[in-house]
Design a protein around this motif. Structure first.
Motif, PDB file in Angstrom:
ATOM      1  N   ILE A 190       0.839  -1.202   0.000  1.00 59.05           N
ATOM      2  CA  ILE A 190       0.000   0.000   0.000  1.00 59.05           C
ATOM      3  C   ILE A 190       0.874   1.252   0.000  1.00 59.05           C
ATOM      4  CG2 ILE A 190      -1.547   1.357   1.485  1.00 59.05           C
ATOM      5  CD1 ILE A 190      -3.032  -1.214   2.102  1.00 59.05           C
ATOM      6  N   GLU A 191       1.946   1.216   0.793  1.00 64.86           N
ATOM      7  CA  GLU A 191       2.853   2.371   0.833  1.00 64.86           C
ATOM      8  C   GLU A 191       3.528   2.587  -0.520  1.00 64.86           C
ATOM      9  OE1 GLU A 191       5.394   1.284   4.023  1.00 64.86           O
ATOM     10  OE2 GLU A 191       3.890   1.703   5.589  1.00 64.86           O
ATOM     11  N   MET A 192       3.889   1.489  -1.198  1.00 60.96           N
ATOM     12  CA  MET A 192       4.503   1.601  -2.520  1.00 60.96           C
ATOM     13  C   MET A 192       3.548   2.271  -3.508  1.00 60.96           C
ATOM     14  SD  MET A 192       6.249  -2.193  -2.620  1.00 60.96           S
ATOM     15  CE  MET A 192       6.514  -2.176  -4.391  1.00 60.96           C
ATOM     16  N   LEU A 193       2.292   1.826  -3.513  1.00 60.89           N
ATOM     17  CA  LEU A 193       1.313   2.422  -4.433  1.00 60.89           C
ATOM     18  C   LEU A 193       1.051   3.880  -4.092  1.00 60.89           C
ATOM     19  CD1 LEU A 193      -1.307  -0.440  -4.928  1.00 60.89           C
ATOM     20  CD2 LEU A 193      -0.008   0.712  -6.727  1.00 60.89           C
ATOM     21  N   GLN A 194       0.953   4.175  -2.795  1.00 59.75           N
ATOM     22  CA  GLN A 194       0.720   5.558  -2.381  1.00 59.75           C
ATOM     23  C   GLN A 194       1.865   6.458  -2.838  1.00 59.75           C
ATOM     24  OE1 GLN A 194      -2.142   6.678  -0.339  1.00 59.75           O
ATOM     25  NE2 GLN A 194      -1.352   8.549  -1.294  1.00 59.75           N
ATOM     26  N   ALA A 199       3.359  10.540  -9.280  1.00 57.14           N
ATOM     27  CA  ALA A 199       2.695  10.823 -10.557  1.00 57.14           C
ATOM     28  C   ALA A 199       1.941  12.144 -10.504  1.00 57.14           C
ATOM     29  CB  ALA A 199       1.747   9.670 -10.911  1.00 57.14           C
ATOM     30  N   SER A 200       1.303  12.426  -9.384  1.00 57.49           N
ATOM     31  CA  SER A 200       0.567  13.688  -9.232  1.00 57.49           C
ATOM     32  C   SER A 200       1.519  14.879  -9.275  1.00 57.49           C
ATOM     33  CB  SER A 200      -0.207  13.694  -7.912  1.00 57.49           C
ATOM     34  OG  SER A 200      -1.212  12.709  -7.930  1.00 57.49           O
ATOM     35  N   GLU A 201       2.659  14.764  -8.567  1.00 59.15           N
ATOM     36  CA  GLU A 201       3.623  15.857  -8.547  1.00 59.15           C
ATOM     37  C   GLU A 201       4.207  16.105  -9.932  1.00 59.15           C
ATOM     38  OE1 GLU A 201       6.528  14.961  -5.600  1.00 59.15           O
ATOM     39  OE2 GLU A 201       5.083  15.035  -3.937  1.00 59.15           O
ATOM     40  N   ARG A 221      -2.019   8.682 -15.070  1.00 59.90           N
ATOM     41  CA  ARG A 221      -1.307   7.611 -14.361  1.00 59.90           C
ATOM     42  C   ARG A 221      -1.668   7.617 -12.880  1.00 59.90           C
ATOM     43  NH1 ARG A 221       2.591   4.033 -13.701  1.00 59.90           N
ATOM     44  NH2 ARG A 221       4.135   4.274 -12.038  1.00 59.90           N
ATOM     45  N   ALA A 222      -1.782   8.810 -12.295  1.00 54.73           N
ATOM     46  CA  ALA A 222      -2.148   8.907 -10.878  1.00 54.73           C
ATOM     47  C   ALA A 222      -3.531   8.299 -10.633  1.00 54.73           C
ATOM     48  CB  ALA A 222      -2.110  10.363 -10.425  1.00 54.73           C
TER      49      ALA A 222
END
Length: 347
Positions: free
Chosen positions: A215-219, A225-227, A233-234
């Motif tokens: 979960i931490e990896m995906l977060q 991706a957002s930044e 993709r985000a």
């Protein structure tokens, strides 16, 4: 058979089994009114009725009484597991309403979603769950994140630290998931045994609730991706994260259910033979006549202390041989919630 049942069987809880001419037990059943249940077989309206088909195969019926409906249900399950009668299809069908995540055996274990449990190539099962499709989607995300294989079970593995195998095999076929960084590639020499084992250990830790790494990896990937203003993709990563988090929530509920089914269950018997069942993690670990004297209560207390003092496996993993009983007990207390009033803490 009709005369035997009419003349010898009484209406009280019990189990029965139908026996064919060669001694095969073709069906096992239970009832809280045993005589009424057995007599109903001889009133089958149509030849294709299940009762009529069982009677055509059987030459005799045998039975044993039980002190309660719960005792009969438990005994029926154990007889079915022992003899696997060919007419007992209901249990198999009920189990297949649920899905399980199994971790296979072998050089490069993999996560696999199955309906029902079979003791073939699994080291451990996680479950049961409802919604095989959702669980399957979450497992695919886990496989991609941790680089675990999802190829066929008999695929030959060629690890990077097994160079002698490369000389024997020549060129190894490619792995598409390995090429796109979704799999460590244990079948094409893409990783060592230790590297793959570390990822499997992380998968098990996640399924046991001890590690939120995936979960931490995906977060982290979604935030990055957002930044970078990669919003499409985000969004994809957000959906992946939601699926994996939903899987974790299911495991939390399962762990709670398993731990909730841990107590001493006192059941009054119809013949005055009351029974006490020591239940831990959804499985009956011991059953005794309910103690009435001080000596019996002391022995019962020691038994309970021994059972609950032993270290229990953490997380939501269920040994294969315990799945049927866990499902049965879960169903019993869901159907009869007031029976929980008879449960007492193991202290």
């Amino acid at each position: 058979m009709r005369a035997t049942v009419r003349g010898q069987v009484v209406n009280r809880p019990g189990v029965y089994w139908m026996v064919a001419e060669d001694g095969e037990i073709v069906y096992v059943g239970k009832s809280k009114q045993l005589r009424a249940r057995l007599m109903s077989y001889f009133r089958a309206a149509y030849p294709e009725d299940k009762g009529a088909r069982i009677l055509r195969e059987a030459i005799k019926v045998e039975w044993e009484y039980q002190p309660s409906e719960f005792a009969a249900l438990l005994r029926e399950l154990r007889l079915i597991k022992q003899y696997r009668p060919r007419f007992n299809v209901a249990m198999k069908r009920d189990v297949r309403h649920y899905s399980f995540i199994k971790i296979t055996r072998g050089a490069a274990p993999k996560l696999h979603v199955v309906r029902g449990a079979s003791g073939d190539d699994a080291t451990v099962y996680y479950g049961p769950f409802v919604g095989a499709q959702r669980v399957g989607e979450a497992v695919r995300e886990l496989n991609d994140l941790l680089g675990l294989r999802d190829c066929r079970s008999d695929q030959r593995m060629v690890f990077a630290d097994q160079r002698e195998l490369f000389r024997e095999m020549g060129r190894t076929p490619g792995c598409i998931r390995h090429e796109i960084k979704k799999c460590l590639g244990p079948c094409v020499g893409g990783c060592t045994v230790a590297e793959y084992d570390r990822q499997i250990a992380q998968a098990r830790a996640f399924l046991d609730g001890a590690d939120a790494g995936p979960i931490e990896m995906l977060q982290h990937q979604m935030d990055a991706a957002s930044e970078a203003l990669q919003f499409e993709r985000a969004a994809v990563l957000r959906d992946k994260l939601a699926r994996v988090e939903a899987l974790r929530e299911q495991f939390k509920r399962l762990r709670f259910a398993v731990e909730t089914l841990s107590f001493v269950y006192d059941v009054p018997g119809c013949d005055g033979r009351d029974r006490s069942y020591v239940i831990r993690r959804g499985v009956v670990r011991a059953e005794v006549d309910t103690p009435k004297t001080r000596r019996e209560r002391t022995a019962m207390r020691r038994l309970v202390e021994d059972i609950f003092g032993a270290t229990a496996p953490a997380g939501a993993s269920i040994p294969t041989h315990e799945i049927d009983e866990l499902l049965l007990l879960s169903s019993w207390f869901r159907k009869y919630p007031r029976e929980m009033d008879r449960a007492r803490q193991a202290s």
